[in-house]
Write a protein that holds these residues in place. Structure first.
Motif, PDB file in Angstrom:
ATOM      1  N   ALA A 130       2.024  82.463  66.053  1.00 29.24           N
ATOM      2  CA  ALA A 130       2.906  82.186  64.920  1.00 29.24           C
ATOM      3  C   ALA A 130       4.017  81.205  65.286  1.00 29.24           C
ATOM      4  O   ALA A 130       4.678  80.648  64.405  1.00 29.24           O
ATOM      5  N   ASN A 131       4.205  80.971  66.585  1.00 28.60           N
ATOM      6  CA  ASN A 131       5.318  80.126  67.024  1.00 28.60           C
ATOM      7  C   ASN A 131       4.897  78.883  67.797  1.00 28.60           C
ATOM      8  O   ASN A 131       5.681  77.947  67.935  1.00 28.60           O
ATOM      9  N   VAL A 132       3.680  78.877  68.312  1.00 36.18           N
ATOM     10  CA  VAL A 132       3.196  77.725  69.080  1.00 36.18           C
ATOM     11  C   VAL A 132       1.980  77.144  68.365  1.00 36.18           C
ATOM     12  O   VAL A 132       1.006  77.859  68.120  1.00 36.18           O
ATOM     13  N   PRO A 133       2.002  75.859  68.005  1.00 37.01           N
ATOM     14  CA  PRO A 133       0.856  75.239  67.328  1.00 37.01           C
ATOM     15  C   PRO A 133      -0.417  75.392  68.155  1.00 37.01           C
ATOM     16  O   PRO A 133      -0.361  75.329  69.395  1.00 37.01           O
ATOM     17  N   PRO A 134      -1.561  75.594  67.515  1.00 40.72           N
ATOM     18  CA  PRO A 134      -2.819  75.806  68.247  1.00 40.72           C
ATOM     19  C   PRO A 134      -3.127  74.703  69.254  1.00 40.72           C
ATOM     20  O   PRO A 134      -3.673  74.980  70.331  1.00 40.72           O
ATOM     21  N   ASN A 135      -2.785  73.475  68.916  1.00 45.78           N
ATOM     22  CA  ASN A 135      -3.085  72.370  69.830  1.00 45.78           C
ATOM     23  C   ASN A 135      -2.112  72.282  71.005  1.00 45.78           C
ATOM     24  O   ASN A 135      -2.269  71.447  71.884  1.00 45.78           O
TER      25      ASN A 135
END
Length: 233
Positions: A25-30
């Motif tokens: 929820a806090n770190v973009p998947p990429n």
């Protein structure tokens, strides 16, 4: 190069919850990389990832030119040991077969933890890569004292939570990392078909205590210092 967060995921300490409900929820998947081991970390850590997630012991900061911040969760050791053993046995092998599944199926909980390779897992992860590898091969009081000392020393370099105090731990992570609070706190991958400590006979309890004596000491140390982390936010 920007700071890299390394999540030392110790099995059965609510790490999957932290990943699915909080990290994602806090770190973009990429910008988040799930790694299977040290080789992948070495190959990928110089890339533009923000966080590495996996069963990575302390010490991987020595393998990357980037500044590393460690996070982890610890759990009451006997409860963690019970959960680890039974979690392997309840998963459909057509979906996933844990490397220790056949071994666990062949032994009782008590006999499973007589294997030194499976003992004091939390202390070994926090003590570091080399300590984790050497511990099963060098059974001695000196080795036990050394890795407990290293684990307590290294834990100071972690932002760590206690899975048994998950609400407070998440609050600490949000403050320390400037992240947003999870939308829900519903457990993820909770082991269901397992006994509690109160269900076990005294002989099994004594075996588990002996097999996790260093983890018990580290856990007590972590609890005693847990509240101090809030003072440094």
């Amino acid at each position: 190069m920007n700071e890299l967060i390394v999540f030392t995921h110790i099995p059965k300490t609510a790490g999957s919850f932290l990943q699915k409900k909080f990290i994602e929820a806090n770190v973009p998947p990429n910008r988040c990389y799930t790694t299977a081991g040290l080789k992948e970390f070495i190959l990928k850590s110089s890339d533009n990832y923000q966080l590495f997630y996996g069963h990575l012991p302390y010490g991987v900061h020595l393998l990357t030119p980037r500044s590393v911040r460690y996070i982890t969760l610890l759990r009451e050791p006997i409860d963690r040991a019970i959960s680890f053993y039974y979690s392997m046995k309840e998963v459909d092998i057509k979906i996933y077969k844990h490397p220790f599944r056949e071994y666990a199926d062949s032994l009782t909980l008590k006999d499973f933890y007589k294997n030194r390779n499976l003992q004091n897992v939390q202390t070994r992860f926090i003590a570091g890569v080399l300590s984790d590898k050497l511990y099963p091969k060098l059974p001695s009081q000196y080795m036990d004292n050394l890795i407990l000392y290293l684990a307590q020393k290294n834990l100071v370099n972690y932002i760590y939570g206690i899975s048994d105090r998950l609400d407070e731990s998440i609050e600490l992570f949000t403050k320390k990392l400037s992240w947003t609070y999870p939308i829900d706190m519903i457990p993820y991958r909770k082991t269901r078909n397992r006994p509690t400590k109160d269900d076990l006979d005294q002989e099994t309890i004594q075996v588990l205590l002996k097999a996790n004596v260093l983890d018990m000491k580290l856990y007590e140390f972590a609890l005693n210092n847990f509240n101090k982390q809030f003072m440094n936010v």
